[in-house]
Design a protein around this motif. Structure first.
Motif, PDB file in Angstrom:
ATOM      1  N   UNK A 379       0.821  -1.212   0.000  1.00 41.61           N
ATOM      2  CA  UNK A 379       0.000   0.000   0.000  1.00 41.61           C
ATOM      3  C   UNK A 379       0.856   1.263   0.000  1.00 41.61           C
ATOM      4  N   UNK A 380       1.891   1.333   0.834  1.00 40.69           N
ATOM      5  CA  UNK A 380       2.734   2.521   0.913  1.00 40.69           C
ATOM      6  C   UNK A 380       4.212   2.104   0.895  1.00 40.69           C
ATOM      7  N   UNK A 381       4.745   1.778  -0.263  1.00 38.03           N
ATOM      8  CA  UNK A 381       6.139   1.320  -0.313  1.00 38.03           C
ATOM      9  C   UNK A 381       7.123   2.448  -0.021  1.00 38.03           C
ATOM     10  N   UNK A 382       8.257   2.108   0.556  1.00 42.51           N
ATOM     11  CA  UNK A 382       9.280   3.093   0.893  1.00 42.51           C
ATOM     12  C   UNK A 382      10.661   2.561   0.530  1.00 42.51           C
ATOM     13  N   UNK A 383      11.599   3.512   0.426  1.00 45.97           N
ATOM     14  CA  UNK A 383      13.010   3.213   0.215  1.00 45.97           C
ATOM     15  C   UNK A 383      13.794   3.886   1.345  1.00 45.97           C
ATOM     16  N   UNK A 384      14.705   3.173   1.960  1.00 47.26           N
ATOM     17  CA  UNK A 384      15.523   3.713   3.033  1.00 47.26           C
ATOM     18  C   UNK A 384      16.930   3.977   2.521  1.00 47.26           C
ATOM     19  N   UNK A 385      17.444   5.216   2.755  1.00 48.13           N
ATOM     20  CA  UNK A 385      18.819   5.560   2.407  1.00 48.13           C
ATOM     21  C   UNK A 385      19.689   5.272   3.619  1.00 48.13           C
ATOM     22  N   UNK A 386      20.805   4.537   3.389  1.00 51.56           N
ATOM     23  CA  UNK A 386      21.684   4.112   4.472  1.00 51.56           C
ATOM     24  C   UNK A 386      23.131   4.466   4.142  1.00 51.56           C
ATOM     25  N   UNK A 387      23.950   4.640   5.205  1.00 52.95           N
ATOM     26  CA  UNK A 387      25.372   4.930   4.998  1.00 52.95           C
ATOM     27  C   UNK A 387      26.211   4.136   5.987  1.00 52.95           C
ATOM     28  N   UNK A 388      27.497   3.942   5.610  1.00 52.53           N
ATOM     29  CA  UNK A 388      28.433   3.168   6.413  1.00 52.53           C
ATOM     30  C   UNK A 388      29.835   3.687   6.149  1.00 52.53           C
ATOM     31  N   UNK A 389      30.714   3.615   7.160  1.00 53.99           N
ATOM     32  CA  UNK A 389      32.083   4.094   6.981  1.00 53.99           C
ATOM     33  C   UNK A 389      32.888   3.203   6.044  1.00 53.99           C
ATOM     34  N   UNK A 390      32.673   1.854   6.112  1.00 58.86           N
ATOM     35  CA  UNK A 390      33.485   0.953   5.292  1.00 58.86           C
ATOM     36  C   UNK A 390      32.700   0.264   4.176  1.00 58.86           C
ATOM     37  N   UNK A 391      31.399   0.482   4.093  1.00 58.51           N
ATOM     38  CA  UNK A 391      30.592  -0.120   3.034  1.00 58.51           C
ATOM     39  C   UNK A 391      30.243  -1.569   3.270  1.00 58.51           C
ATOM     40  N   UNK A 392      30.593  -2.118   4.448  1.00 59.72           N
ATOM     41  CA  UNK A 392      30.306  -3.528   4.740  1.00 59.72           C
ATOM     42  C   UNK A 392      29.508  -3.697   6.027  1.00 59.72           C
ATOM     43  N   UNK A 393      29.860  -2.927   7.049  1.00 59.97           N
ATOM     44  CA  UNK A 393      29.221  -3.087   8.353  1.00 59.97           C
ATOM     45  C   UNK A 393      28.788  -1.728   8.890  1.00 59.97           C
ATOM     46  N   UNK A 394      28.037  -1.788   9.986  1.00 63.88           N
ATOM     47  CA  UNK A 394      27.658  -0.551  10.675  1.00 63.88           C
ATOM     48  C   UNK A 394      26.743   0.349   9.884  1.00 63.88           C
ATOM     49  N   UNK A 395      25.848  -0.219   9.115  1.00 60.19           N
ATOM     50  CA  UNK A 395      24.945   0.608   8.301  1.00 60.19           C
ATOM     51  C   UNK A 395      23.958   1.347   9.193  1.00 60.19           C
ATOM     52  N   UNK A 396      23.792   2.640   8.893  1.00 63.85           N
ATOM     53  CA  UNK A 396      22.856   3.492   9.628  1.00 63.85           C
ATOM     54  C   UNK A 396      21.821   4.067   8.670  1.00 63.85           C
TER      55      UNK A 396
END
Length: 558
Positions: A379-396
């Motif tokens: 009904x209401x699809x969304x996309x989440x933008x995420x970032x990480x210092x190394x591109x592998x772990x710790x995504x925020x």
């Protein structure tokens, strides 16, 4: 009557019919309604000949003459018989007559017959359409199968019998046919399985067979061998019909429903058992099948302990099906079933383009689509933008972006866009479609976005002063700041050189300079006139670097 007699009688009847449609029947010359020979054959009865004939008047005399097949015309007969008695028929005008045959040698013989009826009409030397096969006949007696009703605990059927040889010269003294090979045949109606055994000194043979169907017909047939060359081999009659006992089956399943992403594989595990006279026990080597009507979506086999692992693909053609233990054709076990359903989150595709502006803002745009027509958007699809210092772990998570639906169809791209202040100007970024039970989550590949401050130190032009037309060499170091450290900029900086003539207030573009691995300037221009040279890292020449402050040096040209 033995089966061979019935077969021969049927054969004789068919041949008799063929005589009236193809061959001309043997009939008395110059008579009407006189004796007619239809056939003379041995009917696989050792030491006997059967004559089929008819006439308008009762037949009163029949004589059969026998000639070796390789004997020339006019050769003497090998023997004859006239000791006929009527074997079948309503009266003496039509039927089958039988007589014993005594010949010295085994082999095949031409047969001619003399006939006479009560009116005096005669036929002499009427040739039979068939030869007399005067050979040893091999038959099987006492065919037995044990157990007569095989079951799960007693699957192997032992088939035995005796091979008997009857020489037509001594038909009343049958003998064991030692050393004769025997084909034991199990015919299920869908196929035949043959097991070969060999008769012992007493003519006895034994063969083992494991049924593959619930019902099958057993028969046995002796085979020609050097012990009885040229013998006639007859199968057993009647055949034996056997039926197996199918035992109840039960099995467990770890789940009756799977939720999978498209392209993934799930598993169902369990244990199968069969009920026997000894109670419930593990059922090894039996098929576990996922099936919807005639569509097989997966299959495995239980191990020696009755355990199984069934792998189910998300591409299963039977999302609403049943689990089956065994199959209808299994001879010793019944079929057990369990319900099953499969729910699939179908694959989505997400793409993103992103850029950092000079001011540190993040500009993002992209799209999401799916291919399979069996699914639909939430009904209401969304996309989440995420970032990480190394591109592998710790995504925020940085922010959630709505995905407006315009087309709502497979393969059509639904787009999104957002500009935001980036919390980190040196980070890896990705976009994740959040999905729902019908659509799987999808994530873009990480993109490294960064912007570094730049500076130029020690800029100078030499020689100064310089003669007109002579080369001017530029010195200095180009650097960028990573963290708290200034480092040489030698990849992608391409600082830009400008010149402002003496007396002018406007700088003009000259060229791009290069840097070596230490960030030292590399470049030469020709001296033209007095003026000021300026150098700066241009935003247009390095996407990863911010514009530097402009540095200058005045050059006196003489």
């Amino acid at each position: 009557m033995r089966r061979s007699t019935f077969l021969a009688a049927a054969t004789a009847t068919a041949l008799s019919a063929s005589l009236f449609t193809g061959l001309a029947p043997a009939q008395a010359d110059g008579t009407t309604g006189g004796p007619v020979l239809s056939d003379a054959d041995g009917w696989y009865e050792p030491g006997l000949v059967f004559v089929t004939a008819h006439s308008d008047s009762p037949l009163t005399r029949i004589t059969a003459h026998f000639y070796p097949l390789d004997a020339p015309d006019g050769a003497p007969e090998a023997g004859s018989t006239e000791d006929f008695t009527q074997y079948s028929g309503d009266d003496a005008r039509s039927g089958v007559w039988r007589a014993p045959v005594h010949l010295a040698e085994l082999g095949d013989y031409r047969v001619t017959v003399d006939l006479q009826d009560a009116s005096g009409a005669t036929v002499t030397g009427a040739l039979s359409p068939h030869n007399l096969r005067y050979r040893t006949i091999l038959t099987i007696s006492g065919l037995t199968a044990t157990p007569s009703v095989p079951d799960y605990l007693h699957q192997q059927v032992s088939v035995s019998g005796t091979v008997v040889a009857q020489d037509p010269r001594t038909p009343d003294t049958p003998a064991p046919a030692a050393g004769t090979p025997v084909d034991v045949v199990a015919d299920t109606g869908l196929g035949r399985t043959t097991v070969t055994a060999t008769a012992g000194a007493d003519g006895r043979f034994t063969a083992a067979y494991v049924p593959t169907e619930t019902s099958f017909r057993l028969s046995a047939a002796p085979l020609a061998s050097s012990s009885y060359p040229g013998a006639i081999d007859l199968s057993t009659y009647p055949d034996q019909w056997l039926h197996t006992t199918q035992a109840p089956v039960r099995f467990s399943a770890s789940t009756h429903a799977l939720n999978l992403k498209q392209g993934a594989t799930g598993t169902v595990t369990g244990h199968a058992e069969i009920q026997t006279t000894a109670g419930w026990q593990p059922l090894p080597n039996t098929a576990i099948t996922l099936e919807d009507s005639s569509v097989v979506a997966g299959q495995t086999t239980t191990d020696s302990r009755g355990d199984y692992t069934l792998r189910v693909s998300s591409e299963s053609p039977a999302p609403n099906a049943e689990l089956f233990a065994g199959a209808d054709y299994m001879p010793f076990q019944q079929v057990a079933t369990q319900p099953f359903s499969l729910h699939v989150a179908y694959t989505t595709h997400t793409d993103m383009s992103a850029d950092l502006t000079d001011g540190g803002s993040l500009k993002v745009s992209g799209y999401v689509n799916y291919e399979d027509p069996r699914t639909k958007w939430p009904a209401k699809p969304t996309v989440t933008l995420q970032y990480s210092k190394d591109g592998r772990t710790g995504w925020k998570n940085a922010t959630t972006v709505p995905l407006p639906i315009r087309y709502n169809k497979p393969l059509f791209q639904e787009t999104f866009a957002r500009t935001l202040a980036a919390p980190d100007t040196d980070a890896y970024w990705r976009a994740r479609f959040d999905g729902n039970p019908d659509l799987g989550t999808s994530t873009t590949e990480p993109v490294h976005l960064y912007r570094y401050a730049t500076r130029i130190t020690g800029f100078h032009a030499s020689p100064n002063p310089v003669r007109k037309g002579q080369p001017i060499d530029f010195g200095g170091t180009v650097q960028y700041k990573k963290g708290n450290t200034w480092k040489p900029l030698y990849d992608g900086g391409w600082p830009t050189l400008y010149f402002k003539p003496r007396g002018s207030s406007t700088y003009h573009y000259v060229c791009e300079l290069d840097t070596d691995k230490n960030g030292h300037l590399v470049g030469i221009v020709a001296a033209k006139q007095d003026g000021t040279y300026a150098l700066a890292v241009s935003r247009e020449t390095g996407d990863h670097y911010l514009r530097s402050a402009r540095v200058t040096d005045y050059v006196d040209v003489r």
